[in-house]
Design an enzyme around this catalytic site. Structure first.
Site, PDB file in Angstrom:
ATOM      1  N   MET A 106     -42.260  20.991  94.719  1.00  0.00           N
ATOM      2  CA  MET A 106     -41.891  22.348  94.330  1.00  0.00           C
ATOM      3  C   MET A 106     -43.056  23.323  94.519  1.00  0.00           C
ATOM      4  O   MET A 106     -42.856  24.475  94.900  1.00  0.00           O
ATOM      5  CB  MET A 106     -41.429  22.329  92.871  1.00  0.00           C
ATOM      6  CG  MET A 106     -40.458  23.404  92.527  1.00  0.00           C
ATOM      7  SD  MET A 106     -38.814  23.163  93.241  1.00  0.00           S
ATOM      8  CE  MET A 106     -37.980  22.323  91.906  1.00  0.00           C
ATOM      9  N   PHE A 126     -43.243  14.563  88.702  1.00  0.00           N
ATOM     10  CA  PHE A 126     -43.478  14.471  90.139  1.00  0.00           C
ATOM     11  C   PHE A 126     -42.819  15.604  90.919  1.00  0.00           C
ATOM     12  O   PHE A 126     -43.182  15.867  92.062  1.00  0.00           O
ATOM     13  CB  PHE A 126     -43.003  13.107  90.676  1.00  0.00           C
ATOM     14  CG  PHE A 126     -41.587  13.092  91.173  1.00  0.00           C
ATOM     15  CD1 PHE A 126     -40.527  12.969  90.303  1.00  0.00           C
ATOM     16  CD2 PHE A 126     -41.315  13.230  92.530  1.00  0.00           C
ATOM     17  CE1 PHE A 126     -39.218  12.970  90.767  1.00  0.00           C
ATOM     18  CE2 PHE A 126     -40.014  13.226  93.001  1.00  0.00           C
ATOM     19  CZ  PHE A 126     -38.958  13.104  92.115  1.00  0.00           C
ATOM     20  N   LYS A 127     -41.868  16.296  90.294  1.00  0.00           N
ATOM     21  CA  LYS A 127     -41.198  17.378  91.024  1.00  0.00           C
ATOM     22  C   LYS A 127     -42.171  18.481  91.437  1.00  0.00           C
ATOM     23  O   LYS A 127     -41.916  19.193  92.403  1.00  0.00           O
ATOM     24  CB  LYS A 127     -40.039  17.929  90.207  1.00  0.00           C
ATOM     25  CG  LYS A 127     -38.919  16.891  90.104  1.00  0.00           C
ATOM     26  CD  LYS A 127     -37.634  17.430  89.542  1.00  0.00           C
ATOM     27  CE  LYS A 127     -36.529  16.393  89.641  1.00  0.00           C
ATOM     28  NZ  LYS A 127     -36.781  15.182  88.803  1.00  0.00           N
ATOM     29  N   ASP A 128     -43.294  18.591  90.740  1.00  0.00           N
ATOM     30  CA  ASP A 128     -44.320  19.561  91.149  1.00  0.00           C
ATOM     31  C   ASP A 128     -44.839  19.280  92.567  1.00  0.00           C
ATOM     32  O   ASP A 128     -45.231  20.208  93.270  1.00  0.00           O
ATOM     33  CB  ASP A 128     -45.531  19.496  90.211  1.00  0.00           C
ATOM     34  CG  ASP A 128     -45.232  20.055  88.831  1.00  0.00           C
ATOM     35  OD1 ASP A 128     -44.394  20.965  88.712  1.00  0.00           O
ATOM     36  OD2 ASP A 128     -45.863  19.580  87.863  1.00  0.00           O
TER      37      ASP A 128
END
Ligand SMILES: *Cc1c(COP(=O)(O)O)cnc(C)c1O
Length: 482
Positions: free
Chosen positions: A130, A125-127
């Site tokens: 980011m 989920f960091k995409d």
């Protein structure tokens, strides 16, 4: 919009979104928050329901980043949230939705579903945040004719999300430290197969703590930091938090038919960045019933939400678990919520987080403030290795769906907080392929691998091995930035 520090320094000063975009902590060690949260009117909420993800992202972000001209912000969000970038879907029909909602079933009268946040380039989920940060950085640096060298340490998810967001971006270089031969073959291949000339992978002969110590040592050398324009992209970055607010709206619309309904979200949590975004969505007026904080064996946050005691952990009490992206000893974004919980009193926040530094924690149990946690919708729970293996197996058997270990922690805890008639949305934070060992243990089969990742481990890799020595790392950076 004006931004203030949770610890109160510079209260008279003005900080715009762009001012705080590239920085981390405020000068006084606090975290930035808007001076007041924007409120979404019923009309707006009605209009937002049918928007595409990119258009919704524009609407949400334009309230927080009102110093960026609207047409420019819109081009940034539409370039970021495309079906091409979020293409690792398990169901082709869902490809255009960016964060598709997968319905599981009804349990205890509550519709239960997963909000897929892990279809981006690194399958976590960091995409979601980011990728936007990469485009925002490129845009802002170009505008001011500046460059930035991002230095970070990673044991997995954050480093690869940062590299995939910054690859090929003008004005940005990434220097990412990881412990040599200590990441999984899949994670190593994900990072080291990048051939972009602005991405530097440094395999440090040591462990993750050595990598973090080097980053600290370099950051504490203020002259070096200024001369080489060193920055970071850690989870306290405000733009990352606010980018995550968008999918709470999207998930709410997908789980309901009208804006009269209420929805609960369960969030697999570590540094409190993801669920902090849920808190902000709720403060903006999104009808959220409960925000369920799910932890693994590293239960700093669960302990707080059960007891009112916030107690950070030492290295010996920080466990290496099979949901490693939640293995934290303190929750770096938690101060943002505490600020709101205490009625935005910076003097008290300053005192409490001094206590964290000096005494290792604080206790709000006896104060009236802790009772208010419920008014903010927060509840919590924790999960163990056995729990997540059970959840992975159960969801696979019952719903023919494979989930990763972090999402499994979320599902386990979500089931403890179901209410009849209230949809429960569990945030899916990674795809199972990233944590294959536990999938094999639970299901006795290989994890599903998205088509784009077939043969990943066989691609040529680009990295440099360095000793665990800050001086060597500084020289490495200096050589490539002057
Ligand atoms: C980072 C991460 C988390 C924890 O998110 P926080 O914002 O730190 O609470 C959970 N799951 C996965 C897969 C992650 O990468």
């Amino acid at each position: 919009m004006n931004y203030i520090s949770t610890r109160g320094a510079g209260l008279g000063e003005r900080h715009t979104f762009s001012d705080i975009l590239l920085g981390g902590l405020a000068k006084d060690g606090g975290l930035y928050l808007p001076a007041a949260y924007p409120r979404v009117s019923a009309d707006e909420l009605g209009r937002w329901r049918t928007l595409s993800y990119a258009d919704l992202a524009f609407e949400v972000l334009s309230t927080f980043a009102d110093d960026i001209p609207a047409d420019e912000l819109r081009s940034l969000t539409s370039k970021t949230y495309t079906a091409q970038v979020y293409s690792n879907v398990r169901d082709e029909e869902a490809a255009t939705q960016i964060t598709p909602l997968k319905t599981l079933g009804v349990e205890n009268g509550a519709p239960l579903s997963l909000l897929e946040l892990s279809n981006g380039p690194t399958l976590a989920f960091k995409d979601m945040a980011m990728q936007l940060l990469g485009n925002l950085f490129e845009y802002t640096l170009a505008k001011h004719g500046e460059t930035l060298n991002i230095l970070g340490a990673t044991s997995g998810d954050t480093g690869s999300a940062a590299e995939y967001a910054m690859r090929g971006k003008a004005g940005v270089r990434v220097f990412m430290l990881s412990p040599h031969k200590k990441m999984s073959a899949f994670q190593t291949a994900q990072m080291f197969s990048l051939q972009d000339p602005n991405i530097f992978n440094l395999a440090v002969e040591g462990n993750f703590d050595n990598c973090q110590d080097i980053v600290k040592a370099v950051s504490n050398d203020h002259a070096f930091k200024a001369q080489h324009k060193i920055g970071t992209v850690n989870s306290i970055n405000w733009a990352r938090v606010v980018a995550q607010v968008v999918y709470y709206f999207k998930g709410y619309f997908a789980a309901t038919k009208s804006n009269d309904e209420r929805v609960s979200f369960t969030v697999p949590s570590g540094n409190f960045g993801n669920v902090c975004a849920g808190h902000i969505a709720r403060m903006m007026g999104l009808p959220i019933e409960k925000l369920v904080v799910a932890t693994n064996e590293n239960d700093v946050l669960d302990e707080f939400f059960r007891t009112g005691i916030y107690r950070v952990r030492g290295a010996s009490e920080t466990y290496h678990t099979t949901s490693p992206s939640m293995d934290i000893s303190k929750a770096s974004n938690f101060e943002r919520f505490v600020f709101d919980l205490l009625g935005r009193d910076p003097a008290r926040v300053l005192q409490l987080f001094r206590d964290v530094e000096e005494k290792g924690g604080f206790d709000l149990a006896a104060s009236g403030d802790f009772a208010r946690v419920k008014e903010f919708g927060f509840v919590s729970g924790r999960s163990s290795h056995a729990d997540r293996v059970d959840a992975i197996r159960d969801v696979f058997q019952r719903y023919d769906t494979m989930i990763d270990t972090h999402t499994a922690d979320g599902l386990k805890v979500a089931r403890e907080h179901l209410q009849p008639g209230v949809p429960m949305v569990v945030l899916e934070t990674a795809q199972p392929i990233k944590f294959g060992e536990t999938i094999r243990e639970a299901l006795l089969r290989e994890p599903e691998r998205p088509a784009a990742f077939v043969g990943l481990e066989k691609l040529p890799q680009r990295f440099d091995i360095v000793p665990a020595d800050a001086g060597v790392v500084k020289a490495y950076i200096a050589e490539r930035t002057s």
